[in-house]
Design an enzyme around this catalytic site. Structure first.
Site, PDB file in Angstrom:
ATOM      1  CG  ASP A   1       1.017  -4.307 -13.041  1.00 36.88           C
ATOM      2  OD1 ASP A   1      -0.406  -4.659 -12.464  1.00 36.88           O
ATOM      3  OD2 ASP A   1       0.967  -3.665 -13.216  1.00 36.88           O
TER       4      ASP A   1
ATOM      5  CD1 TRP B   1      -4.693 -11.324 -20.569  1.00 35.61           C
ATOM      6  CD2 TRP B   1      -6.552 -11.865 -19.652  1.00 35.61           C
ATOM      7  NE1 TRP B   1      -4.461 -12.784 -20.985  1.00 35.61           N
ATOM      8  CE2 TRP B   1      -5.676 -13.473 -20.556  1.00 35.61           C
ATOM      9  CE3 TRP B   1      -7.333 -12.239 -19.074  1.00 35.61           C
ATOM     10  CZ2 TRP B   1      -6.772 -14.290 -20.842  1.00 35.61           C
ATOM     11  CZ3 TRP B   1      -8.347 -13.335 -19.317  1.00 35.61           C
ATOM     12  CH2 TRP B   1      -7.623 -14.567 -19.344  1.00 35.61           C
TER      13      TRP B   1
ATOM     14  CG  ASN C   1      -3.309  -4.525  -4.297  1.00 40.18           C
ATOM     15  OD1 ASN C   1      -1.665  -5.200  -4.732  1.00 40.18           O
ATOM     16  ND2 ASN C   1      -2.834  -3.733  -5.097  1.00 40.18           N
TER      17      ASN C   1
HETATM   18  C1  IPE Z   1       1.736  -4.498  -7.947  1.00 41.63           C
HETATM   19  O1  IPE Z   1       0.510  -3.767  -9.196  1.00 41.63           O
HETATM   20  C2  IPE Z   1       0.978  -5.093  -6.841  1.00 41.63           C
HETATM   21  C3  IPE Z   1       0.967  -6.814  -7.350  1.00 41.63           C
HETATM   22  C4  IPE Z   1       1.559  -7.255  -8.508  1.00 41.63           C
HETATM   23  C5  IPE Z   1       0.272  -7.130  -6.471  1.00 41.63           C
HETATM   24  P1  IPE Z   1      -0.340  -2.408  -8.626  1.00 41.63           P
HETATM   25  O2  IPE Z   1      -1.350  -2.749 -10.129  1.00 41.63           O
HETATM   26  O3  IPE Z   1      -1.443  -2.986  -7.646  1.00 41.63           O
HETATM   27  O4  IPE Z   1       1.283  -1.165  -8.529  1.00 41.63           O
HETATM   28  P2  IPE Z   1       0.504   0.146  -9.432  1.00 41.63           P
HETATM   29  O5  IPE Z   1      -0.963   0.154  -8.494  1.00 41.63           O
HETATM   30  O6  IPE Z   1       0.086  -0.142 -10.763  1.00 41.63           O
HETATM   31  O7  IPE Z   1       1.226   0.918  -8.487  1.00 41.63           O
HETATM   32  C1  IPE Z   2      -2.049  -7.100 -10.240  1.00 41.37           C
HETATM   33  O1  IPE Z   2      -2.749  -7.151 -11.715  1.00 41.37           O
HETATM   34  C2  IPE Z   2      -2.968  -8.255  -9.798  1.00 41.37           C
HETATM   35  C3  IPE Z   2      -2.827  -7.616  -8.035  1.00 41.37           C
HETATM   36  C4  IPE Z   2      -2.256  -6.343  -8.147  1.00 41.37           C
HETATM   37  C5  IPE Z   2      -3.439  -8.088  -6.929  1.00 41.37           C
HETATM   38  P1  IPE Z   2      -4.153  -5.608 -11.873  1.00 41.37           P
HETATM   39  O2  IPE Z   2      -4.994  -5.884 -11.172  1.00 41.37           O
HETATM   40  O3  IPE Z   2      -2.864  -4.872 -11.068  1.00 41.37           O
HETATM   41  O4  IPE Z   2      -3.993  -5.087 -13.388  1.00 41.37           O
HETATM   42  P2  IPE Z   2      -4.330  -4.440 -13.727  1.00 41.37           P
HETATM   43  O5  IPE Z   2      -2.435  -3.226 -13.221  1.00 41.37           O
HETATM   44  O6  IPE Z   2      -5.138  -3.738 -13.174  1.00 41.37           O
HETATM   45  O7  IPE Z   2      -4.055  -4.172 -15.225  1.00 41.37           O
HETATM   46 MG    MG Z   3      -1.871  -3.535 -11.747  1.00 44.51          MG
END
Ligand code: IPE
Ligand code: IPE
Ligand code: MG
Length: 244
Positions: free
Chosen positions: A19, A24, A67
């Site tokens: 995550d 980033w 997602n």
């Molecule tokens: C968890 O991250 C899913 C993955 C890393 C693929 P998310 O960014 O989707 O989770 P939440 O929304 O912070 O719970």
């Molecule tokens: C995790 O990073 C990757 C996926 C869930 C695909 P995020 O895209 O959730 O990154 P943040 O949490 O918004 O920073």
């Molecule tokens: Mg995330």
């Protein structure tokens, strides 16, 4: 106190909730997809670290069923990045002895993505050093729901009776049935939650949270997580430290 040798302090199966890609990118004034691209580098580093440390299974939470609700451009970008990475990385995976697998509901993917899933799995099928599992279109509740539906169908067809349903049968019916439960679950990005990841399998996993954003994750970060794990006392509900 029972002596634990070093070998037993290395987790067999590490699972990572990767995550922080979006944050980033935002911190650098870039668009979110740039964070996902940088995240691929971190995947490469984490895999190298896992191989070097002797981990046998590495599961990466890559794309959750939730997602899909993100903006279409971001979702398309992630799928495209997966396909491109399969092409770019497969030779190196083979060279490193990596067996790559995808865990999740494949019906959710386009034909193209399924093609690359088949490709990475078949081309790396002989890998014996480590199993790398990408959890994609994965969520734990979805996995459990699908599993219960399959078992219910078998009961209605007469090939299973309700008394046959045991914790072992459920474990052996999940998408993860071929893999041991994770010993250690790492979440980067500073949130303290599992976000629908391996809820059944995490029953006795050690949890490790780090504020490091996924694209900054490196061998040192991996080692720190393993050190924290080595200091944990896994009791599995018992009073004595297990000796094995
Ligand atoms: C968890 O991250 C899913 C993955 C890393 C693929 P998310 O960014 O989707 O989770 P939440 O929304 O912070 O719970
Ligand atoms: C995790 O990073 C990757 C996926 C869930 C695909 P995020 O895209 O959730 O990154 P943040 O949490 O918004 O920073
Ligand atoms: Mg995330």
């Amino acid at each position: 106190m029972a002596h634990k040798n070093q070998e037993h302090k290395i987790p067999t199966h590490v699972a990572i909730i990767m995550d922080g890609n979006g944050r980033w990118a935002q911190q650098r004034g870039k668009e979110r997809p740039e964070g996902h691209i940088a995240g691929v580098e971190a995947v490469r580093r984490a895999l190298k670290a896992a191989v070097a440390e002797g981990v046998k299974y590495l599961t990466l939470y890559t794309f959750s069923t939730e997602n899909w609700g993100r903006p279409k451009e971001e979702v398309d970008g992630i799928m495209e990045l997966f396909c491109r990475s399969v092409v770019a990385e497969t030779p190196e995976l083979k060279a490193q002895g990596v067996r790559a697998r995808i865990m999740g509901d494949r019906r959710g993917f386009s034909e193209k993505v399924n093609h690359y899933i088949d490709r990475i799995e078949s081309e790396t099928a002989e890998g014996e050093r480590i199993t790398l599992i990408f959890a994609m279109n994965y969520s734990s509740r979805h996995e459990l729901t699908e599993t219960f539906r399959t078992l219910a169908k078998r009961i209605s067809e007469g090939s299973l009776v309700s008394e046959d349903i045991t914790t072992e049968l459920i474990s052996n019916s999940l998408y993860s049935r071929e893999y041991p439960d994770p010993d250690l679950i790492i979440r980067t990005g500073g949130e303290y939650r599992l976000s629908n990841f391996l809820l059944w399998q995490a029953a006795y996993s050690e949890l490790y949270f780090t504020p490091t954003l996924w694209p900054d994750f490196n061998h040192e970060s991996f080692r720190e997580a393993l050190e924290a794990y080595a200091g944990r006392n896994r009791r599995f509900g018992l009073v004595e430290e297990p000796t094995k």
